[in-house]
Design a protein around this motif. Structure first.
Motif, PDB file in Angstrom:
ATOM      1  N   GLY A 644      -5.234   9.542  -0.859  1.00 28.55           N
ATOM      2  CA  GLY A 644      -4.994   8.364  -1.609  1.00 28.55           C
ATOM      3  C   GLY A 644      -4.707   8.386  -2.980  1.00 28.55           C
ATOM      4  O   GLY A 644      -4.276   9.824  -3.481  1.00 28.55           O
ATOM      5  N   ILE A 645      -4.175   7.471  -3.803  1.00 29.63           N
ATOM      6  CA  ILE A 645      -3.833   7.829  -5.226  1.00 29.63           C
ATOM      7  C   ILE A 645      -4.784   8.560  -6.073  1.00 29.63           C
ATOM      8  O   ILE A 645      -6.122   8.285  -5.987  1.00 29.63           O
ATOM      9  CB  ILE A 645      -3.533   6.204  -5.707  1.00 29.63           C
ATOM     10  CG1 ILE A 645      -2.296   5.524  -5.215  1.00 29.63           C
ATOM     11  CG2 ILE A 645      -3.674   6.366  -7.301  1.00 29.63           C
ATOM     12  CD1 ILE A 645      -1.872   4.391  -5.883  1.00 29.63           C
ATOM     13  N   ARG A 649      -1.496  11.520  -1.832  1.00 30.40           N
ATOM     14  CA  ARG A 649      -0.954  10.037  -1.514  1.00 30.40           C
ATOM     15  C   ARG A 649      -0.419  10.245  -0.085  1.00 30.40           C
ATOM     16  O   ARG A 649       0.153  11.030   0.451  1.00 30.40           O
ATOM     17  CB  ARG A 649       0.076   9.624  -2.486  1.00 30.40           C
ATOM     18  CG  ARG A 649      -0.548   9.330  -3.965  1.00 30.40           C
ATOM     19  CD  ARG A 649       0.425   9.220  -4.861  1.00 30.40           C
ATOM     20  NE  ARG A 649       0.738  10.615  -5.442  1.00 30.40           N
ATOM     21  CZ  ARG A 649       1.471  11.189  -6.385  1.00 30.40           C
ATOM     22  NH1 ARG A 649       1.755  10.184  -7.501  1.00 30.40           N
ATOM     23  NH2 ARG A 649       1.524  12.314  -6.802  1.00 30.40           N
ATOM     24  N   ALA A 652      -5.001   7.907   3.815  1.00 30.03           N
ATOM     25  CA  ALA A 652      -5.936   6.866   3.244  1.00 30.03           C
ATOM     26  C   ALA A 652      -6.966   7.246   2.370  1.00 30.03           C
ATOM     27  O   ALA A 652      -7.192   8.471   2.085  1.00 30.03           O
ATOM     28  CB  ALA A 652      -6.591   6.526   4.465  1.00 30.03           C
ATOM     29  N   GLN A 653      -7.511   6.383   1.411  1.00 30.78           N
ATOM     30  CA  GLN A 653      -8.235   6.868   0.101  1.00 30.78           C
ATOM     31  C   GLN A 653      -9.441   7.633   0.828  1.00 30.78           C
ATOM     32  O   GLN A 653     -10.200   7.141   1.775  1.00 30.78           O
ATOM     33  CB  GLN A 653      -8.594   5.599  -0.422  1.00 30.78           C
ATOM     34  CG  GLN A 653      -9.433   6.012  -2.002  1.00 30.78           C
ATOM     35  CD  GLN A 653      -8.317   6.515  -2.822  1.00 30.78           C
ATOM     36  OE1 GLN A 653      -7.043   5.933  -2.892  1.00 30.78           O
ATOM     37  NE2 GLN A 653      -8.625   7.360  -3.731  1.00 30.78           N
ATOM     38  N   GLN A 748      -1.849   6.174   5.160  1.00 34.87           N
ATOM     39  CA  GLN A 748      -1.500   4.956   4.536  1.00 34.87           C
ATOM     40  C   GLN A 748      -0.243   4.906   3.617  1.00 34.87           C
ATOM     41  O   GLN A 748      -0.402   5.685   2.566  1.00 34.87           O
ATOM     42  CB  GLN A 748      -2.809   4.402   3.642  1.00 34.87           C
ATOM     43  CG  GLN A 748      -2.754   3.148   3.109  1.00 34.87           C
ATOM     44  CD  GLN A 748      -4.062   3.006   2.334  1.00 34.87           C
ATOM     45  OE1 GLN A 748      -4.685   3.648   1.361  1.00 34.87           O
ATOM     46  NE2 GLN A 748      -4.956   1.898   2.762  1.00 34.87           N
ATOM     47  N   GLN A 751       0.472   2.552  -1.422  1.00 35.16           N
ATOM     48  CA  GLN A 751      -0.739   2.367  -1.964  1.00 35.16           C
ATOM     49  C   GLN A 751      -0.550   1.889  -3.516  1.00 35.16           C
ATOM     50  O   GLN A 751       0.441   2.374  -3.999  1.00 35.16           O
ATOM     51  CB  GLN A 751      -1.395   3.972  -2.052  1.00 35.16           C
ATOM     52  CG  GLN A 751      -1.949   4.360  -0.602  1.00 35.16           C
ATOM     53  CD  GLN A 751      -2.277   5.828  -0.493  1.00 35.16           C
ATOM     54  OE1 GLN A 751      -1.878   6.569  -1.289  1.00 35.16           O
ATOM     55  NE2 GLN A 751      -3.395   6.102   0.221  1.00 35.16           N
ATOM     56  N   GLN A 753      -2.528   0.696  -7.504  1.00 36.51           N
ATOM     57  CA  GLN A 753      -3.593   0.174  -8.215  1.00 36.51           C
ATOM     58  C   GLN A 753      -3.008  -0.763  -9.354  1.00 36.51           C
ATOM     59  O   GLN A 753      -1.953  -0.557  -9.690  1.00 36.51           O
ATOM     60  CB  GLN A 753      -4.083   1.589  -8.870  1.00 36.51           C
ATOM     61  CG  GLN A 753      -4.895   2.526  -8.141  1.00 36.51           C
ATOM     62  CD  GLN A 753      -5.601   3.658  -8.857  1.00 36.51           C
ATOM     63  OE1 GLN A 753      -4.846   4.041  -9.812  1.00 36.51           O
ATOM     64  NE2 GLN A 753      -6.501   4.366  -8.313  1.00 36.51           N
TER      65      GLN A 753
END
Length: 758
Positions: A644-645, A649, A652-653, A748, A751, A753
């Motif tokens: 994830g971020i 990336r 998935a987180q 994913q 992504q 935020q």
């Protein structure tokens, strides 16, 4: 203006005709016809006083003086015996000013521009001023590329000698740049030259950037960019001969034609540094990057001048002057340069002024200054001060300008000008799901609490599955020397049975205190203690790993954690860094007084390398280890996660690494390795707007259960992304593409935020 002058002349001639009189002593003066103007104001402008001899010349001067005030449209003088009678007809006052049809500019901006022209409510109405105001309004629209704008004015008489003015604006469409042509270019193609310009023909992003709308200011900037492009490639005698702007009959299309002379490529034959060198001849010569035998470069010439000027600035010479005088040999296409150095007078800083900080207190900015008042001017300390203020993260831009003190040639004032940005994020959430019923969440994070530079954070989340509370507070200047102090208080509850992840409940609570001590301008060490308790309640269907944990620690366990950290921050900005490094290292060790015995070590290194003014290479490395000792097991809740971020990336987180064979949830690991490389560049069409930063990235990383690192098991991803300091808070968006995804991995692609700024 001509009509006013004609009226004045006519009135003056009429006055002469009416005042064919013998000179006499004025015994009284009577004012007739005024409504708004105070008689005292008229007497103040009238050059004739009671008791003075009135002649025809003085009478003419009186008429001229009263007309010159602009208050009156008619002035007459009459004589009744020895009494001077002044008959006045006032100009109307502007009772209201209404502007309609404006979308390109807000009302206040337009009214401010018109006020500068003399047209505003409560002022005296003058038709010539209104005409000037109309032209100024059209000029403002021309600067935005709106050539079809029409302005219609309506003057409505009102009672008590007043008028109402309405300006109806028809903006029309903005003229688009249909084509940009070059005449005289031989060494470089039209496409190469267009790449140097911000003005463009319409493209997919021009609806936002407006780069397809012509303005004189934008064109001037583009011509300077062209000049720099040629000069940096040796074309010393390059010149722009003319620019032609053609507008289509319907005023919707603009054609730009730039005629230029390239000249030839010059090489540097000799370089000399002369003048008042303060006994530092060798040092100043070494700062010149323009060397004999090289192709001439305007950038190297400017860099050499700047390097010498900056060095003189560190010695206290704030207004040093370094001129590069060329001697051109056109036959051989060679040039000699003589750098003439004039350091001027050495100065010291009298006062430091801070502006632009509407929210942040002055002291928060001033305590980062390394240039002090009443000290010798030092350009290096000023640069360091600017970078330290930028690293606070409270401002999008920081400028420090030197201003000479009047009548004091050995003193300057420093103006520190900052542009504030939102430093907080506030979120509220309400949701309903079949698993968790009603979900309420809220968080508040403010890095510059009440403008004091202190950080405050509060988050609350409540649902059937997750309940949490966290409170943090940090004072970066607990002492005037820069020692920081921070407190943390948290409580987290997790009910796994509600998600069918196992029959268990987990509660973790803790309180901690940390201190930070700076020992250089860039380095700081920190130390602290955290007391934490953990409670694990198992049901009959609990996963085996949790049963093992209870067997080792019991249902209730606690730890006293000692934390030692180091941080080095040499970035030029915390908002949008382009150079420098940010490094952190943390060691966490449990003390032997309580149940758990483990240690964790974390290291992160961010490195920003400027490739040019607009392009930056950012490298990031993150490695973390956790190990148990004293015959204890490593706590499950202290595992590291990746994906994830912020790590890899495109995955998935927190999904990478080993997974539970029964419930298929990620377990994390005791070792984490993550690395990334980002090529950061301006979003096409946004110019130097640092609130938009696009990037392409390559990520690598994974977590490992207990043993060493297996580089063959790393996951890789590539992608593109965008960082945006949006009006609602900082946003990060990425499109990631895994390169070596395994069957057990969860991908994913998109992504992001987003926080809410305030």
């Amino acid at each position: 203006m001509l009509s006013s002058a004609a009226a004045s002349l006519a009135a003056l001639l009429f006055s002469h005709a009416a005042l064919a009189f013998d000179p006499f002593v004025v015994r009284d003066i009577r004012i007739d016809g005024v409504q708004r103007t105070e008689p005292g104001t008229v007497f103040g402008y009238l050059p004739v006083k009671v008791g003075e001899m009135l002649t025809e010349d003085k009478a003419a001067a009186a008429v001229r003086a009263l007309f010159a005030t602009g208050f009156f449209k008619d002035v007459r003088l009459e004589v009744e015996g020895d009494v001077l009678v002044v008959y006045l007809e006032e100009r109307p006052a502007i009772a209201s000013l209404v502007i309609t049809g404006t979308k390109e500019f807000d009302q206040e901006t337009i009214k401010r521009a018109l006020r500068d022209q003399g047209l505003a409510e409560s002022r005296i109405f003058d038709r010539s001023v209104l005409e000037r105001a109309e032209q100024e309004l059209k000029r403002q629209y021309l600067s935005r590329g709106k050539y079809a704008t029409r302005v219609t004015s309506t003057v409505t008489p009102l009672e008590r000698n007043r008028v109402g003015i309405t300006l109806a604006v028809e903006e029309g469409e903005s003229a688009k740049i249909d084509s940009i042509r070059f005449v005289g270019n031989k060494a470089f193609t039209e496409k190469q030259l267009l790449d140097q310009m911000r003005l463009t023909t319409p493209n997919w992003l021009s609806w936002y950037t407006k780069t397809d709308q012509y303005s004189r200011e934008k064109l001037s900037g583009d011509l300077e960019a062209l000049r720099s492009f040629y000069l940096n490639r040796g074309y010393l005698e390059f010149s722009v001969d003319s620019t032609q702007v053609s507008i289509s009959p319907d005023k919707e299309d603009v054609t730009l034609t730039v005629a230029l002379t390239e000249g030839g490529v010059y090489r540097v034959r000799d370089v000399q540094v002369r003048g008042q060198l303060l006994g530092r001849d060798q040092e100043f010569t070494s700062l010149v990057s323009l060397a004999p035998g090289q192709t001439f470069s305007g950038q190297k010439l400017a860099d050499s001048q700047k390097a010498i000027t900056d060095r003189l600035g560190t010695l206290g010479y704030a207004f040093a002057n370094v001129n590069a005088v060329p001697r051109i040999d056109r036959d051989k296409r060679e040039v000699d340069f003589e750098f003439l150095v004039d350091p001027g007078r050495r100065v010291y800083v009298r006062r430091i002024n801070v502006s632009g900080n509407a929210r942040t207190r002055d002291e928060v900015v001033r305590r980062e200054m390394r240039q002090f008042e009443d000290a010798w001017y030092d350009a290096e300390k000023i640069r360091l001060s600017r970078e330290r203020i930028g690293r606070l993260g409270y401002f999008t831009n920081v400028r420090v300008e030197s201003r000479p003190v009047a009548d004091a040639p050995d003193q300057v004032d420093l103006d520190v000008i900052v542009d504030e940005q939102p430093t907080g994020a506030i979120t509220f959430g309400v949701g309903v799901s079949s698993a968790e019923s009603l979900i309420l969440s809220a968080s508040l994070n403010q890095q510059n609490f009440l403008g004091t530079g202190k950080a405050f954070g509060l988050s609350v989340n409540t649902s059937k599955i997750n309940r949490s509370f966290a409170l943090s507070y940090a004072d970066p200047y607990y002492t005037p020397e820069g020692i920081s102090r921070a407190f943390d208080l948290y409580s987290r509850n997790f009910n796994a049975a509600e998600l069918d992840l196992g029959d268990y409940k987990w509660r973790s609570s803790g309180v901690g205190i940390r201190y930070g001590i700076p020992y250089t301008e860039f380095d700081r060490i920190s130390m602290g203690l955290t007391y934490e308790t953990n409670t694990l309640k198992l049901g009959g269907n609990a996963p085996q790993r949790f049963k093992d944990y209870v067997a080792d620690f019991g249902e209730d366990s606690s730890a006293l954690l000692a934390v030692l950290g180091w941080q080095r921050d040499s970035r030029d900005s915390a908002f949008a860094p382009t150079k420098g490094r940010f490094q952190t290292a943390t060691l966490e060790v449990t003390l032997p007084a309580l149940d758990m015995r483990y240690a964790r070590a974390l290291y992160n290194h961010q490195w920003y390398l400027p490739l040019s003014k607009d392009y930056t290479l950012a490298l990031n490395g993150d490695i973390a280890f956790g190990r148990a000792f004293g015959g204890k097991e490593y706590p499950l809740f202290k595992n590291f996660y990746a994906g994830g971020i912020g790590s890899v990336r495109g995955f998935a987180q927190s999904s990478l690494g080993p997974r539970d064979a029964i419930d298929d949830v990620p377990l994390g690991g005791q070792t984490r390795v993550v690395g990334s490389a980002e090529f950061i560049f301006p979003l096409p069409g946004t110019g130097n707007d640092r609130s938009f930063r696009s990037f392409v990235f390559l990520d690598a990383g994974n977590v490992f259960p207990t043993g060493g690192i297996d580089l063959g098991d790393l996951r890789y991803s590539v992608g593109i992304g965008l960082n945006w300091a949006s009006p609602v808070g900082p946003m990060k968006l990425s499109f990631g593409f895994p390169l070596n995804k395994k069957d057990e991995d969860r991908s994913q692609r998109i992504q992001f935020q987003l926080g809410t700024g305030f």
